[in-house]
Design an enzyme around this catalytic site. Structure first.
Site, PDB file in Angstrom:
ATOM      1  N   GLY A  41       0.808  -1.215   0.000  1.00 26.74           N
ATOM      2  CA  GLY A  41       0.000   0.000   0.000  1.00 26.74           C
ATOM      3  C   GLY A  41       0.845   1.270   0.000  1.00 26.74           C
ATOM      4  O   GLY A  41       1.874   1.355  -0.678  1.00 26.74           O
ATOM      5  N   MET A  93     -17.432   9.136  10.240  1.00 26.90           N
ATOM      6  CA  MET A  93     -18.377   8.166  10.808  1.00 26.90           C
ATOM      7  C   MET A  93     -17.729   6.789  10.862  1.00 26.90           C
ATOM      8  O   MET A  93     -17.118   6.358   9.890  1.00 26.90           O
ATOM      9  CB  MET A  93     -19.607   8.046   9.906  1.00 26.90           C
ATOM     10  N   TYR A 104      -9.916   5.242  14.979  1.00 31.55           N
ATOM     11  CA  TYR A 104      -8.907   5.590  13.969  1.00 31.55           C
ATOM     12  C   TYR A 104      -8.643   7.107  13.950  1.00 31.55           C
ATOM     13  O   TYR A 104      -7.503   7.566  13.905  1.00 31.55           O
ATOM     14  CB  TYR A 104      -9.423   5.112  12.613  1.00 31.55           C
ATOM     15  N   GLY A 140      -5.524  11.720   2.042  1.00 30.13           N
ATOM     16  CA  GLY A 140      -6.952  11.509   1.895  1.00 30.13           C
ATOM     17  C   GLY A 140      -7.197  10.087   1.417  1.00 30.13           C
ATOM     18  O   GLY A 140      -6.340   9.205   1.545  1.00 30.13           O
TER      19      GLY A 140
HETATM   20  N1  CAA Z   1     -19.878   9.146   4.380  1.00 30.52           N
HETATM   21  C1  CAA Z   1     -21.193   9.231   4.110  1.00 30.52           C
HETATM   22  N2  CAA Z   1     -22.102   8.353   4.570  1.00 30.52           N
HETATM   23  C2  CAA Z   1     -21.661   7.357   5.322  1.00 30.52           C
HETATM   24  C3  CAA Z   1     -20.320   7.190   5.657  1.00 30.52           C
HETATM   25  C4  CAA Z   1     -19.429   8.136   5.138  1.00 30.52           C
HETATM   26  N3  CAA Z   1     -18.145   8.062   5.383  1.00 30.52           N
HETATM   27  N4  CAA Z   1     -20.183   6.115   6.417  1.00 30.52           N
HETATM   28  C5  CAA Z   1     -21.399   5.584   6.574  1.00 30.52           C
HETATM   29  N5  CAA Z   1     -22.304   6.328   5.903  1.00 30.52           N
HETATM   30  C6  CAA Z   1     -23.727   6.112   5.808  1.00 30.52           C
HETATM   31  C7  CAA Z   1     -24.070   4.855   5.018  1.00 30.52           C
HETATM   32  O1  CAA Z   1     -24.083   5.114   3.623  1.00 30.52           O
HETATM   33  C8  CAA Z   1     -25.457   4.549   5.559  1.00 30.52           C
HETATM   34  O2  CAA Z   1     -26.354   5.443   4.966  1.00 30.52           O
HETATM   35  P1  CAA Z   1     -27.803   4.954   4.499  1.00 30.52           P
HETATM   36  O3  CAA Z   1     -28.452   4.463   5.776  1.00 30.52           O
HETATM   37  O4  CAA Z   1     -28.392   6.162   3.895  1.00 30.52           O
HETATM   38  O5  CAA Z   1     -27.522   3.841   3.511  1.00 30.52           O
HETATM   39  C9  CAA Z   1     -25.342   4.934   7.043  1.00 30.52           C
HETATM   40  O6  CAA Z   1     -24.233   5.834   7.120  1.00 30.52           O
HETATM   41  C10 CAA Z   1     -25.067   3.768   7.960  1.00 30.52           C
HETATM   42  O7  CAA Z   1     -23.986   3.024   7.427  1.00 30.52           O
HETATM   43  P2  CAA Z   1     -24.035   1.436   7.372  1.00 30.52           P
HETATM   44  O8  CAA Z   1     -25.378   0.924   6.892  1.00 30.52           O
HETATM   45  O9  CAA Z   1     -22.833   0.981   6.586  1.00 30.52           O
HETATM   46  O10 CAA Z   1     -23.933   1.063   8.930  1.00 30.52           O
HETATM   47  P3  CAA Z   1     -23.024  -0.015   9.608  1.00 30.52           P
HETATM   48  O11 CAA Z   1     -23.226   0.103  11.094  1.00 30.52           O
HETATM   49  O12 CAA Z   1     -23.220  -1.356   8.973  1.00 30.52           O
HETATM   50  O13 CAA Z   1     -21.540   0.402   9.287  1.00 30.52           O
HETATM   51  C11 CAA Z   1     -19.684   1.869   9.129  1.00 30.52           C
HETATM   52  C12 CAA Z   1     -21.114   1.685   9.647  1.00 30.52           C
HETATM   53  C13 CAA Z   1     -18.750   0.907   9.852  1.00 30.52           C
HETATM   54  C14 CAA Z   1     -19.302   3.313   9.495  1.00 30.52           C
HETATM   55  C15 CAA Z   1     -19.621   1.610   7.622  1.00 30.52           C
HETATM   56  O14 CAA Z   1     -20.559   2.421   6.958  1.00 30.52           O
HETATM   57  C16 CAA Z   1     -18.262   1.939   7.084  1.00 30.52           C
HETATM   58  O15 CAA Z   1     -17.366   1.093   7.069  1.00 30.52           O
HETATM   59  N6  CAA Z   1     -18.091   3.194   6.606  1.00 30.52           N
HETATM   60  C17 CAA Z   1     -16.838   3.627   6.061  1.00 30.52           C
HETATM   61  C18 CAA Z   1     -16.033   4.312   7.133  1.00 30.52           C
HETATM   62  C19 CAA Z   1     -14.809   4.884   6.474  1.00 30.52           C
HETATM   63  O16 CAA Z   1     -14.860   5.825   5.707  1.00 30.52           O
HETATM   64  N7  CAA Z   1     -13.649   4.294   6.778  1.00 30.52           N
HETATM   65  C20 CAA Z   1     -12.452   4.750   6.147  1.00 30.52           C
HETATM   66  C21 CAA Z   1     -11.618   3.558   5.816  1.00 30.52           C
HETATM   67  S1  CAA Z   1     -10.246   3.990   4.773  1.00 30.52           S
HETATM   68  C22 CAA Z   1      -9.192   4.726   5.805  1.00 30.52           C
HETATM   69  O17 CAA Z   1      -9.339   4.785   6.987  1.00 30.52           O
HETATM   70  C23 CAA Z   1      -7.978   5.307   5.160  1.00 30.52           C
HETATM   71  C24 CAA Z   1      -7.921   6.746   5.406  1.00 30.52           C
HETATM   72  O18 CAA Z   1      -7.129   7.175   6.239  1.00 30.52           O
HETATM   73  C25 CAA Z   1      -8.736   7.660   4.632  1.00 30.52           C
END
Ligand code: CAA
Length: 240
Positions: free
Chosen positions: A13, A142, A147, A178
């Site tokens: 990565g 969210m 993290y 980002g």
């Molecule tokens: N932006 C906008 N909307 C978001 C969101 C985000 N980042 N994260 C979650 N949501 C929304 C979902 O789309 C969903 O909306 P709807 O109900 O309208 O469909 C709502 O929030 C609830 O989400 P889930 O149904 O997925 O709920 P969950 O409890 O199953 O999971 C979660 C919640 C764990 C936060 C999951 O949504 C998730 O994994 N989100 C991504 C989080 C994220 O961005 N992680 C970054 C990883 S990469 C990284 O960390 C590298 C870096 O440094 C940038």
């Protein structure tokens, strides 16, 4: 041989790209990894970069690991704290294990690794420490209280250590990537990732090489007047 640079999580990565970029710039690079032996071996064979296995969340393992790297390559002059994990979940569902694992690997590791190299850097009167933070440590996200806390913590840590080391020829800076094309981002649910990419003014995910380039800049001899800084590389998604 060039300066000795140690990159944690340096075989895959963003870390893999940083290791390769530093090697191309003439550094003598050591890359650490923790889990994936096969990926590390193929990275070593493909790049000629030395790989070392230890858990950066363990203080003792960092002491031993840095001693091994120093014995093989020489004292570490550039440290890139890149290793990191995610264990995402909304706080109301997050377990203590999810919290502790992320703090240990993403934040305590910076203490463990910096503590292991700082003595030699102070003695040498030279050092570069670069932390790989995240846009989510700057703006929140969210599902990432653990993290984001760790990644924001790296910024306060770096400003403090920068003050302690400024008169020793050692700089301490942060790169805050980002959303970048990595396995970590690929694990974000596609419907969520689509919403995130729609918020990036440049209109795409970052490339790992674009993050590595920023790290190499801060790691350079000629970046000696930059310390305690955070360089955001995020396609305009958050302007800090
Ligand atoms: N932006 C906008 N909307 C978001 C969101 C985000 N980042 N994260 C979650 N949501 C929304 C979902 O789309 C969903 O909306 P709807 O109900 O309208 O469909 C709502 O929030 C609830 O989400 P889930 O149904 O997925 O709920 P969950 O409890 O199953 O999971 C979660 C919640 C764990 C936060 C999951 O949504 C998730 O994994 N989100 C991504 C989080 C994220 O961005 N992680 C970054 C990883 S990469 C990284 O960390 C590298 C870096 O440094 C940038």
């Amino acid at each position: 041989m060039g300066r000795v640079a140690l990159v944690t999580g340096g075989t895959r990565g963003i870390g893999g790209a940083i290791s390769k970029d530093l090697k191309a710039a003439g550094y003598n690079v050591a890359a650490t990894y923790h889990g994936n032996d096969e990926a590390a071996a193929s990275f070593r064979d493909a790049t000629g970069i030395a790989v070392f296995k230890w858990d950066v969340g363990s203080f003792d393992a960092c002491q031993d690991g840095v001693a091994r790297v120093s014995a093989e390559l020489g004292p570490v002059e550039v440290l890139v704290n890149n290793a990191g994990i995610t264990k995402d979940g909304m706080l109301h569902k997050m377990t203590a294990d999810q919290w502790n694992a992320v703090i240990q690997t993403n934040l305590t590791s910076a203490f463990n690794m910096s503590r292991a190299v700082i003595g030699a850097m102070r003695e040498a009167g030279y050092g570069r420490i670069v932390q790989v933070s995240s846009i989510n440590g700057q703006k929140g996200q969210m599902g990432q209280t653990n993290y984001a806390a760790a990644k924001a913590g790296l910024i306060g840590f770096s400003k403090s250590l920068a003050l302690e080391t400024a008169n020793k020829g050692i700089t301490v800076n942060v790169v805050a990537p980002g959303y970048t094309e990595t396995d970590m981002v690929a694990a974000v649910p596609q419907n969520v990732l689509d919403k995130i990419v729609a918020q990036i003014p440049v209109g795409r995910l970052g490339q790992v090489e674009e993050i590595a380039h920023a790290v190499r800049f801060l790691a350079g001899d000629d970046a000696g007047f930059i310390t305690g800084a955070t360089l955001t590389v995020n396609g305009g998604q958050y302007m800090a």
